[in-house]
Design a protein around this motif. Structure first.
Motif, mmCIF file in Angstrom:
data_model
loop_
_atom_site.group_PDB
_atom_site.id
_atom_site.type_symbol
_atom_site.label_atom_id
_atom_site.label_comp_id
_atom_site.label_asym_id
_atom_site.label_seq_id
_atom_site.Cartn_x
_atom_site.Cartn_y
_atom_site.Cartn_z
ATOM 1 N N GLY A 1 17.564 2.397 -18.837
ATOM 2 C CA GLY A 1 15.993 2.835 -18.622
ATOM 3 C C GLY A 1 15.545 1.854 -17.724
ATOM 4 N N GLY A 2 16.027 0.860 -17.186
ATOM 5 C CA GLY A 2 15.315 -0.258 -16.474
ATOM 6 C C GLY A 2 14.748 0.468 -15.011
ATOM 7 N N VAL A 3 13.690 0.001 -14.660
ATOM 8 C CA VAL A 3 13.244 0.766 -13.242
ATOM 9 C C VAL A 3 12.621 -0.470 -12.388
ATOM 10 C CG1 VAL A 3 11.190 1.940 -12.306
ATOM 11 C CG2 VAL A 3 12.154 2.490 -14.719
ATOM 12 N N ALA A 4 12.969 -0.522 -11.023
ATOM 13 C CA ALA A 4 12.591 -1.282 -10.054
ATOM 14 C C ALA A 4 11.705 -0.473 -9.016
ATOM 15 C CB ALA A 4 13.795 -2.091 -9.387
ATOM 16 N N MET A 5 10.341 -1.049 -8.566
ATOM 17 C CA MET A 5 9.826 -0.281 -7.705
ATOM 18 C C MET A 5 9.720 -1.106 -6.412
ATOM 19 S SD MET A 5 5.802 1.005 -7.645
ATOM 20 C CE MET A 5 5.466 -0.677 -7.039
ATOM 21 N N HIS A 6 9.845 -0.489 -5.190
ATOM 22 C CA HIS A 6 9.393 -1.085 -3.824
ATOM 23 C C HIS A 6 8.487 -0.166 -3.065
ATOM 24 C CE1 HIS A 6 12.834 -3.961 -4.464
ATOM 25 N NE2 HIS A 6 13.510 -2.607 -5.035
ATOM 26 N N GLN A 7 7.418 -1.064 -2.772
ATOM 27 C CA GLN A 7 6.237 -0.447 -1.946
ATOM 28 C C GLN A 7 6.747 -0.533 -0.438
ATOM 29 O OE1 GLN A 7 3.277 0.668 -3.783
ATOM 30 N NE2 GLN A 7 3.080 1.662 -1.469
ATOM 31 N N MET A 8 6.488 0.623 0.065
ATOM 32 C CA MET A 8 6.962 0.396 1.479
ATOM 33 C C MET A 8 5.575 0.703 2.220
ATOM 34 S SD MET A 8 9.800 3.678 1.327
ATOM 35 C CE MET A 8 11.311 2.976 2.036
ATOM 36 N N ASP A 9 5.643 0.199 3.588
ATOM 37 C CA ASP A 9 4.721 0.206 4.558
ATOM 38 C C ASP A 9 4.388 1.673 4.931
ATOM 39 O OD1 ASP A 9 2.765 -0.616 6.384
ATOM 40 O OD2 ASP A 9 4.267 -1.334 7.898
#
Length: 183
Positions: A82-90
């Motif tokens: 259930g782990g979540v990683a988020m990456h913000q994009m340009d």
């Protein structure tokens, strides 16, 4: 496992649900994703809305990881923990490219994610391996991967102002292609 975006009116039963990308107490859901496992478990992933451009959306699976590209973000959800990683994009999310469709082993990357101007490479564990910026201003596409590099193009002068680039497959380092507006 199978993965897909859900329609707004889909009232299916899910054994688990998970909210990703929420920034406050009042959360509006922008999209919902269903993950069906071979064991019959069904996971619903709700993607919270934020103020961002939503040009494209896509989902991919790699091992136990679900990749969701939506708005200006990429979420990597581990279906086991259930782990979540988020990456913000340009700018905005553009497209996913996986090692299998690029006919490569997956040794250097499993998933590539492009934005309006960048390319991200992720490993089998979902970790960000590298990110290359300034590949375009209105979309980045990957055309193929060779044993040593990734070939693609970035749009610098819309519409149809695509310029080629080449990146080192293991590091994302630019081999060729300008990092500025076209000549």
């Amino acid at each position: 496992m199978t993965i897909s975006f859900l329609r707004e009116d889909d009232e299916s039963f899910f054994t688990r649900s998970l909210l990703v990308g929420a920034e406050g107490a009042l959360t509006v859901i922008a999209a919902r994703v269903a993950v069906d496992s071979d064991s019959g478990d069904r996971l619903r992933i709700d993607v919270a809305a934020v103020q961002e451009c939503n040009c494209f959306q896509a989902v991919r699976m790699a091992g136990t990881k679900v990749y969701i590209g939506y708005g200006g973000r990429v979420f990597i959800v581990d279906c086991v923990t259930g782990g979540v990683a988020m990456h913000q994009m340009d700018g905005y999310f553009c497209e996913f490219f996986d090692a299998a469709e690029l006919e490569t082993s997956g040794e250097d990357f499993v998933i590539l994610a492009s934005s309006a101007s960048e390319l991200f490479a992720f490993g089998l564990d979902g970790a960000l391996l590298w990110k290359t910026t300034q590949l375009g201003i209105d979309g980045v596409l990957v055309h193929r991967a060779t044993l040593t590099h990734i070939e693609g193009s970035g749009e610098w002068d819309p519409p149809d102002g695509w310029e080629p680039f080449s990146l080192a497959r293991r590091t994302g380092e630019r081999i060729s292609g300008d990092s500025a507006a076209p000549r």
